[in-house]
Design an enzyme around this catalytic site. Structure first.
Site, mmCIF file in Angstrom:
data_model
loop_
_atom_site.group_PDB
_atom_site.id
_atom_site.type_symbol
_atom_site.label_atom_id
_atom_site.label_comp_id
_atom_site.label_asym_id
_atom_site.label_seq_id
_atom_site.Cartn_x
_atom_site.Cartn_y
_atom_site.Cartn_z
ATOM 1 N N ASP A 24 53.921 15.373 -125.658
ATOM 2 C CA ASP A 24 55.188 15.023 -125.034
ATOM 3 C C ASP A 24 55.651 16.249 -124.233
ATOM 4 O O ASP A 24 55.098 17.349 -124.388
ATOM 5 C CB ASP A 24 56.189 14.663 -126.132
ATOM 6 C CG ASP A 24 57.561 14.334 -125.593
ATOM 7 O OD1 ASP A 24 57.651 13.596 -124.601
ATOM 8 O OD2 ASP A 24 58.551 14.829 -126.167
ATOM 9 N N ASP A 34 59.579 17.076 -122.868
ATOM 10 C CA ASP A 34 60.898 17.573 -123.273
ATOM 11 C C ASP A 34 61.004 17.638 -124.792
ATOM 12 O O ASP A 34 60.733 16.658 -125.490
ATOM 13 C CB ASP A 34 61.997 16.651 -122.735
ATOM 14 C CG ASP A 34 61.978 16.550 -121.224
ATOM 15 O OD1 ASP A 34 62.286 17.550 -120.565
ATOM 16 O OD2 ASP A 34 61.634 15.465 -120.710
ATOM 17 N N ASP A 80 58.265 15.378 -130.377
ATOM 18 C CA ASP A 80 59.444 15.733 -131.173
ATOM 19 C C ASP A 80 60.257 14.527 -131.609
ATOM 20 O O ASP A 80 61.357 14.700 -132.149
ATOM 21 C CB ASP A 80 60.345 16.684 -130.371
ATOM 22 C CG ASP A 80 61.010 15.984 -129.192
ATOM 23 O OD1 ASP A 80 60.297 15.285 -128.443
ATOM 24 O OD2 ASP A 80 62.235 16.129 -129.020
#
Length: 218
Positions: free
Chosen positions: A11, A13, A168
């Site tokens: 991922d 961000d 995240d």
């Protein structure tokens, strides 16, 4: 447990880069352009992860849904000019990618628009580590749908059992599970609270710690 892998899919961000401040500023600029009240930055951080449209939809007052497209356009225009004002790679990311990118195939799969993703990776000198980069507008479905991850697996010619989705948030875990990959959650990002309900195969508190749990497949 140590995982033997060929492909790592990250991922963006909250995983590779800390972009939350630039995102929050851009959201509030867009809101204030339409005389809407700005939001506290921590509230905006909690809205990140499902793409730009979802971010603005959550930031809008519930009585103003008709402004979605106009505020979204303003957000994208401003953010596109300011996406590297304060955004930086998380500690250890640059060094770890430099050390390990020759040992694994690496890709990025994010719900952020592709052009902005590529601009951030290029601006932070990270692009060269990744064989494939896909954004939220690259496919019909964003994460947690596995479409993008399955495409990358096919593109790279790697079996799901020898790939890992690292992120995240719950979106990354759910996409990885649906595609059949190993999943790793990073707890320093924006959406780690979702791991309570959707736990990854393992989690790390620091980006470099990921590489203590894996090895290149033979």
């Amino acid at each position: 447990m140590e995982y033997a892998l060929r492909l790592l899919v990250f991922d963006l961000d909250g995983t590779l880069v800390d972009s939350k401040e630039d995102l929050a500023v851009a959201v509030n600029v867009a809101l204030e352009s339409f005389d809407l009240p700005p939001l506290p930055h921590p509230m905006i951080y909690s809205y990140v992860g499902d793409g730009a449209s979802a971010l603005i939809r959550r930031a809008l007052p519930p009585e103003k849904p008709d402004l979605l497209q106009e505020v979204l356009d303003r957000f994208l225009a401003y953010y596109g000019r300011h996406l590297l004002d304060t955004t930086r790679a998380y500690p250890g990311v640059v060094e770890a990618l430099r050390k390990w990118s020759g040992m694994y195939r690496m890709a990025v799969l994010t719900n952020k628009p592709l052009a902005m993703t590529e601009a951030i990776l290029s601006g932070l000198s990270l692009s060269g580590h990744f064989h494939d980069v896909r954004g939220g507008d690259s496919f019909d479905n964003k994460k947690p749908h596995p479409e993008g991850l399955l495409h990358i697996l096919r593109q790279e010619g790697v079996e799901a059992a020898e790939a890992m989705m690292i992120g995240d948030s719950r979106n990354d875990v759910l996409a990885g599970r649906a595609a059949g990959t190993v999943t790793c959650g990073v707890t320093y990002g924006l959406g780690a609270s979702g791991f309570a309900e959707h736990p990854p195969d393992f989690a790390v508190e620091r980006f470099p710690d990921l590489f203590r749990r894996i090895r290149p497949a033979e």
